[in-house]
Design a protein around this motif. Structure first.
Motif, short mmCIF file in Angstrom:
data_model
loop_
_atom_site.label_atom_id
_atom_site.label_comp_id
_atom_site.label_asym_id
_atom_site.label_seq_id
_atom_site.Cartn_x
_atom_site.Cartn_y
_atom_site.Cartn_z
N ARG A 1 69.12 -8.48 -9.69
CA ARG A 1 70.18 -7.30 -9.45
C ARG A 1 70.54 -7.84 -7.85
O ARG A 1 71.83 -7.75 -7.97
CB ARG A 1 69.21 -6.01 -9.09
CG ARG A 1 68.99 -5.32 -10.41
CD ARG A 1 68.33 -4.03 -10.18
NE ARG A 1 67.60 -3.45 -11.32
CZ ARG A 1 66.00 -3.30 -11.32
NH1 ARG A 1 65.43 -3.83 -10.18
NH2 ARG A 1 65.59 -2.78 -12.36
N ASP B 1 64.28 -7.68 -9.59
CA ASP B 1 65.08 -7.38 -8.27
C ASP B 1 65.84 -8.40 -8.01
O ASP B 1 66.96 -8.36 -7.29
CB ASP B 1 64.09 -7.08 -7.14
CG ASP B 1 63.67 -5.54 -7.39
OD1 ASP B 1 63.97 -5.00 -8.17
OD2 ASP B 1 62.42 -5.30 -6.70
N PRO C 1 64.51 -9.49 -2.00
CA PRO C 1 63.86 -9.15 -3.43
C PRO C 1 62.57 -9.98 -3.60
O PRO C 1 62.40 -11.20 -3.20
CB PRO C 1 65.03 -9.47 -4.16
CG PRO C 1 65.77 -10.51 -3.53
CD PRO C 1 65.90 -9.94 -2.30
#
Length: 481
Positions: free
Chosen positions: A217, A214, A209
């Motif tokens: 997550r 990102d 990421p």
């Protein structure tokens, strides 16, 4: 009876690493840095045992003089390592703490003569210190937490903090090292926050990421470290943007710290930033989850009573020191000025940090408060040695939330031969996971790192790390240019 150490010989190896994305912090932007490994062979209680330490040589942190070139700073970092090894060779056989004191005191005197900043000079001592703790843990067949808690190092707390006279580390350190820590994710000053911040020029396609959203997550992040740059308006704009992303993805299940990176030389100017935060409804609500503010004032003024009016800051947040923590007396100075504590990085010293942790826990117990804090901070640590030893120290000291950024700015262990990744996956499969290219990366799950294999090792590292192919550097002292 405490085991005595004597240094027999040492080797220093270097390799060069490159980041996967620029790391902008304070006055610096890092895209590459040398990484060094120091191995020292000791005689300990009749045994011959080898200990290892490692660190990325990161300019613009130990010595923040913008007029210096990065190469000069790297040369000076190597010089302080060489000098500390030279003093360790001269040290008389002694238990770990007394051995360390010999090296520390000699380095202090030398640094004063040479004009080296204390934080930089003591970095060399910490490299030697880590090798001796690694070797001692192997000789004693225990882990770092046991060495410190049972005081097999011979640490005299009163030597560093007189008010701890007659006290022992076992009274203050955790009964067992932490089995997990929360990864506090660094949001660099130039890090992309959302997909809208990515362009064809800065987009990375390496399987990890890249944007803040990102990372949240992918890793389940809930703790963060935000950076300030010393310009109130720019800092407020950046904080608003970061806060929006964090609250959008974490709701109210988050906590964070704000790193001032020594960017403010006048306390009122920093208070102006804080007032701007409080004047903005969204930021004020976001800052209710602030843990502390780290080193907003430059080290040259941070412990100056005429400038650092921390104690007089009515309704101000907790503030800790970081770069100002070079001297043994710095924490007590900081507490007298109203600071709430200090940070720990292995590059600042483990035995010193142990004494500091004991003082902080002592003050909290005596005053029936939890005001005083010791944080865990990073220096873009990566494996196969530096990160693991740092985690072992944080676990032993009981620091639950630790800044982690090396996994974000480096592409796993790809800077090193793949053999090292395989060793990490075999021995530290809880800390690392395999990427598609066969190299290892740090495994952050639900925002946490699992430390079981770290604690099972003598000092974090459960394998012998091969240094084949790395450049071996001379340990002969070189004159300062």
């Amino acid at each position: 009876m405490l085991s005595e150490l004597k240094l027999l010989d040492a080797t220093l190896h270097r390799t060069d690493t490159q980041t996967r994305m620029p790391f902008r912090f304070g006055i610096a932007v890092m895209t590459a840095a040398p990484h060094v490994f120091l191995k020292c062979r000791y005689e300990i209680g009749g045994q011959v045992v080898t200990g290892i330490a490692a660190e990325g040589l990161l300019p613009r942190w130990f010595d923040k003089f913008p007029e210096k070139q990065a190469d000069q700073e790297i040369d000076e970092m190597l010089q302080v390592i060489r000098q500390a090894v030279a003093f360790a060779r001269q040290a008389a056989p002694a238990p770990a703490f007394d051995f360390w004191r010999q090296v520390y005191q000699a380095q202090v005197a030398w640094a004063a003569e040479q004009g080296f900043p204390s934080l930089l000079a003591q970095f060399g001592v910490t490299m030697v210190e880590r090798t001796l703790l690694d070797a001692l843990a192997r000789a004693e067949q225990c882990n770092l937490a046991t060495l410190l808690r049972e005081n097999r190092v011979g640490l005299d707390l009163a030597t560093i903090h007189p008010e701890l006279k007659g006290r022992t580390p076992a009274e203050f350190l955790p009964a067992q090292p932490l089995t997990k820590i929360i990864a506090r994710h660094t949001v660099g000053l130039s890090d992309p926050l959302t997909a809208a911040d990515l362009t064809p020029e800065n987009r990375i396609d390496d399987g990890l990421p890249q944007t803040l959203e990102d990372c949240i997550r992918a890793y389940g992040l809930r703790h963060f470290k935000l950076k300030a740059q010393g310009d109130v308006d720019l800092d407020l704009d950046r904080l608003r943007a970061v806060a929006q992303v964090i609250t959008a993805h974490c709701g109210n299940n988050y906590a964070f710290t704000l790193d001032g990176n020594e960017q403010y030389r006048e306390f009122p100017r920093f208070v102006e930033l804080w007032d701007g935060i409080q004047a903005n409804a969204a930021l004020s609500a976001f800052f209710e989850n602030l843990i502390f503010i780290e080193q907003p004032l430059h080290r040259s003024v941070a412990l100056d009573p005429a400038i650092a009016h921390i104690a007089d800051w009515e309704n101000g947040p907790p503030v800790i020191i970081d770069e100002s923590g070079a001297e043994l007396s710095a924490l007590e100075q900081a507490l007298q000025l109203g600071y709430a504590g200090t940070s720990h990085k292995n590059c600042k010293g483990i035995l010193k940090a142990t004494a500091h942790r004991c003082l902080i826990n002592h003050r909290n117990a005596t005053e029936n408060t939890n005001r005083y804090q010791m944080s865990g901070e990073d220096l873009v640590n990566i494996g196969p040695v530096a990160l693991l030893q740092d985690l072992a120290a944080q676990a032993a000291l009981g620091i639950t939330s630790v800044e982690r950024n090396g996994h974000h700015y480096f592409h796993g262990l790809t800077p090193f031969p793949q053999q090292i990744s395989q060793l990490m996956l075999q021995q530290h499969g809880d800390l690392y996971t395999e990427m598609d290219n066969g190299f290892a990366r740090v495994n952050i799950t639900n925002g946490e790192l699992n430390l079981a294999s770290i604690n099972a090792a003598p000092f974090g590292v459960g394998v012998e790390v091969p240094l084949d192919g790395f450049e071996e550097l001379s340990l002969l002292r070189k004159n300062r240019m």
